[in-house]
Design a protein around this motif. Structure first.
Motif, PDB file in Angstrom:
ATOM      1  N   ASP A  31     -81.080 -23.939 -51.579  1.00 27.63           N
ATOM      2  CA  ASP A  31     -79.804 -23.899 -52.460  1.00 27.63           C
ATOM      3  C   ASP A  31     -80.068 -24.348 -53.859  1.00 27.63           C
ATOM      4  OD1 ASP A  31     -78.250 -23.348 -50.391  1.00 27.63           O
ATOM      5  OD2 ASP A  31     -77.437 -25.259 -49.627  1.00 27.63           O
ATOM      6  N   GLU A  32     -80.733 -25.515 -53.947  1.00 31.84           N
ATOM      7  CA  GLU A  32     -81.224 -25.567 -55.480  1.00 31.84           C
ATOM      8  C   GLU A  32     -81.988 -24.416 -56.400  1.00 31.84           C
ATOM      9  OE1 GLU A  32     -82.809 -29.371 -56.865  1.00 31.84           O
ATOM     10  OE2 GLU A  32     -82.566 -30.144 -54.865  1.00 31.84           O
ATOM     11  N   SER A  33     -82.622 -23.722 -55.421  1.00 34.59           N
ATOM     12  CA  SER A  33     -83.601 -22.786 -55.857  1.00 34.59           C
ATOM     13  C   SER A  33     -82.485 -21.656 -56.330  1.00 34.59           C
ATOM     14  CB  SER A  33     -84.483 -22.145 -55.018  1.00 34.59           C
ATOM     15  OG  SER A  33     -85.430 -23.260 -54.799  1.00 34.59           O
ATOM     16  N   ASN A  70     -88.052 -29.232 -65.604  1.00 35.81           N
ATOM     17  CA  ASN A  70     -86.680 -30.147 -66.111  1.00 35.81           C
ATOM     18  C   ASN A  70     -85.966 -30.909 -65.113  1.00 35.81           C
ATOM     19  OD1 ASN A  70     -87.095 -29.964 -68.954  1.00 35.81           O
ATOM     20  ND2 ASN A  70     -85.739 -28.330 -69.158  1.00 35.81           N
ATOM     21  N   GLU A  71     -85.764 -30.221 -64.100  1.00 32.38           N
ATOM     22  CA  GLU A  71     -85.238 -30.713 -62.906  1.00 32.38           C
ATOM     23  C   GLU A  71     -85.900 -31.763 -62.329  1.00 32.38           C
ATOM     24  OE1 GLU A  71     -81.911 -31.033 -60.686  1.00 32.38           O
ATOM     25  OE2 GLU A  71     -82.154 -29.288 -62.347  1.00 32.38           O
ATOM     26  N   ILE A  72     -87.225 -31.639 -62.332  1.00 31.88           N
ATOM     27  CA  ILE A  72     -87.958 -32.607 -61.550  1.00 31.88           C
ATOM     28  C   ILE A  72     -88.276 -33.683 -62.369  1.00 31.88           C
ATOM     29  CG2 ILE A  72     -90.487 -33.084 -60.574  1.00 31.88           C
ATOM     30  CD1 ILE A  72     -90.503 -30.168 -59.583  1.00 31.88           C
ATOM     31  N   ARG A  73     -88.677 -33.457 -63.706  1.00 32.88           N
ATOM     32  CA  ARG A  73     -88.876 -34.647 -64.661  1.00 32.88           C
ATOM     33  C   ARG A  73     -87.758 -35.573 -64.863  1.00 32.88           C
ATOM     34  NH1 ARG A  73     -92.113 -30.546 -67.793  1.00 32.88           N
ATOM     35  NH2 ARG A  73     -94.262 -31.620 -67.763  1.00 32.88           N
ATOM     36  N   ASN A  74     -86.360 -35.025 -64.652  1.00 26.51           N
ATOM     37  CA  ASN A  74     -85.348 -35.921 -65.000  1.00 26.51           C
ATOM     38  C   ASN A  74     -85.153 -36.762 -63.572  1.00 26.51           C
ATOM     39  OD1 ASN A  74     -84.451 -34.613 -67.020  1.00 26.51           O
ATOM     40  ND2 ASN A  74     -83.073 -33.170 -65.987  1.00 26.51           N
ATOM     41  N   ARG A  75     -85.932 -36.692 -62.769  1.00 32.05           N
ATOM     42  CA  ARG A  75     -85.861 -37.630 -61.435  1.00 32.05           C
ATOM     43  C   ARG A  75     -86.631 -38.637 -61.526  1.00 32.05           C
ATOM     44  NH1 ARG A  75     -83.254 -33.795 -56.955  1.00 32.05           N
ATOM     45  NH2 ARG A  75     -82.661 -32.187 -58.404  1.00 32.05           N
TER      46      ARG A  75
ATOM     47  N   ILE B  83     -78.380 -34.168 -70.265  1.00 26.57           N
ATOM     48  CA  ILE B  83     -79.062 -35.272 -70.952  1.00 26.57           C
ATOM     49  C   ILE B  83     -80.470 -35.296 -70.186  1.00 26.57           C
ATOM     50  CG2 ILE B  83     -79.654 -37.468 -71.536  1.00 26.57           C
ATOM     51  CD1 ILE B  83     -76.531 -37.622 -72.041  1.00 26.57           C
ATOM     52  N   SER B  84     -81.522 -34.929 -70.452  1.00 22.79           N
ATOM     53  CA  SER B  84     -82.762 -34.981 -69.640  1.00 22.79           C
ATOM     54  C   SER B  84     -83.849 -35.479 -70.748  1.00 22.79           C
ATOM     55  CB  SER B  84     -83.105 -33.546 -69.277  1.00 22.79           C
ATOM     56  OG  SER B  84     -83.270 -32.757 -70.517  1.00 22.79           O
ATOM     57  N   ALA B  85     -84.808 -35.964 -69.628  1.00 22.83           N
ATOM     58  CA  ALA B  85     -85.945 -36.447 -70.622  1.00 22.83           C
ATOM     59  C   ALA B  85     -86.566 -35.366 -71.426  1.00 22.83           C
ATOM     60  CB  ALA B  85     -87.089 -36.947 -69.603  1.00 22.83           C
TER      61      ALA B  85
END
Lengths: 166, 226
Positions: A31-33, A70-75, B83-85
């Motif tokens: 779903d995310e993909s 970005n999705e991964i780095r944001n977590r 907003i993101s890193a």
């Protein structure tokens, strides 16, 4: 329908599979993909530029990769581990080519895992989604035994990847 | 208990452990390597499922979802956070030749669809042709717009304000650094006045912009300003 929309539809149909596959490799979630690929094209529709056919695939895959990263780095770490997302040091080496080479090597490596229980644990956990406890119960052994074999399996796979690099 | 065994046990119930516990265990080299292999193996299995999952029907359905969704462009001034890193991601983008048109007013880059000998150089523009082997994705996505409205999607505030400062001939001052890297989604229209832009940007809660003459002062508002 405008020419631009027609072009984007053509690109969508042509590259969807490769884009979705790349997102799945990184995010492990269908779903995310889907949303990632959706967003890439939504942005294309909102922009005025046309893509050159020759470079479209590389561009589209780059867009997917960047959004995934970005999705991964944001977590934070504790959120990443829930989905087995990569840690920062691995994220650098995630060009589509690098990932596909690794996956090929991993598939070969998995068929060669020894002893057979190693392979079995990998399949039950990753393909069938069983927890370590469920695997232990099914095999009638302790979880510690499962951990030991899983470690063994993962070390063998790491070796496979190292050899494939050379 | 071996650390790696502890890691696998933690992975069985990741939600039971705190951020610092995770960071601590993954600071260990052996654990990190083991985790890295778990992540890669998971990715390899995820790729396996794709071939069966992606059918023409699915692609049709996804195209319908996309083409029936309201166009971002059609919306009126959508504002929301992204907003993101900050992560400058460099992608290899081969063999693209683009003509960069450097204007002194908004720094747009136009894609080179126009022929070489077009003569719209009446404006004082300096045209340089560059071949790019590597471009950052931000450059691709954020300069792709033509002369009209400009869409910033996931772009650092600093970059947006640099553009706008040049456009409106003002300077920018940051009271604290953390606001610079906030990433925003913002659509700029050529008919916006500077005050309108400031008002719109101030809808974001994480920072405030004040105008003092020809200077914009940016302050992040972590202290819970309403």
């Amino acid at each position: 329908m405008t020419d631009k929309k027609l072009q984007i539809e053509r690109l969508f149909r042509k590259h969807y599979r490769a884009m979705y596959r790349l997102a799945c490799i990184l995010l492990h979630d269908g779903d995310e993909s889907k949303d990632i690929v959706h967003d890439v094209f939504a942005q294309l529709l909102a922009n005025d530029a046309l893509l050159g056919e020759a470079t479209a695939e590389a561009f589209l895959l780059s867009c997917v990769r960047n959004r995934c990263l970005n999705e991964i780095r944001n977590r934070k770490t504790h959120e990443r581990v829930k989905q087995l997302f990569m840690l920062d040091e691995d994220l650098e080496y995630t060009s589509p080519e690098e990932l596909e080479t690794e996956i090929k090597a991993l598939h070969v490596g998995i068929t060669k895992l020894f002893p057979p229980i190693c392979r079995e644990i990998i399949m039950l956990h990753f393909a069938e989604g069983l927890t370590f406890r469920e695997i232990a119960e099914r095999m009638g052994v302790s979880e510690t035994t499962i951990y030991k074999h899983l470690r063994g399996a993962l070390n063998q796979l790491r070796q496979t990847l190292k050899n494939a690099e050379q | 208990m071996r650390k790696t065994e502890q890691l696998l046990e933690m992975l069985e119930h990741p939600e039971r452990y705190s951020e610092s516990q995770w960071q601590e265990i993954l600071a260990d080299d052996e654990c990190r390597e083991l985790y890295s292999m778990m992540a890669k193996t998971q990715g390899a299995f995820a790729a396996d499922n794709v071939d069966a999952e992606v059918t023409d029907e699915m692609i049709d359905a996804e195209w319908q979802r996309l083409s029936s969704a309201p166009h971002k462009k059609a919306e009126i001034a959508p504002l929301w956070h992204k907003i993101s890193a900050a992560a400058a991601i460099v992608v290899a983008f081969f063999g693209i030749t683009i003509a960069a048109v450097q204007t002194n007013f908004f720094g747009f880059v136009q894609s080179k669809e126009k022929s070489e000998n077009d003569t719209e150089t009446t404006v004082k523009e300096e045209r340089t042709e560059v071949t790019l082997d590597e471009v950052t994705i931000e450059q691709i996505t954020d300069t792709i717009a033509t002369a009209e409205p400009h869409l910033y999607d996931n772009v650092p505030l600093e970059q947006i304000l640099n553009d706008l400062a040049a456009r409106y001939n003002v300077t920018v001052e940051y009271r604290n650094a953390d606001a610079r890297s906030l990433r925003l989604y913002y659509e700029w229209q050529p008919d916006y006045t500077l005050d309108k832009v400031i008002e719109m940007l101030n809808n974001f809660e994480s920072f405030t912009i004040q105008r003092e003459g020809n200077k914009l002062i940016v302050e992040s508002s972590q202290e819970g300003k309403q």
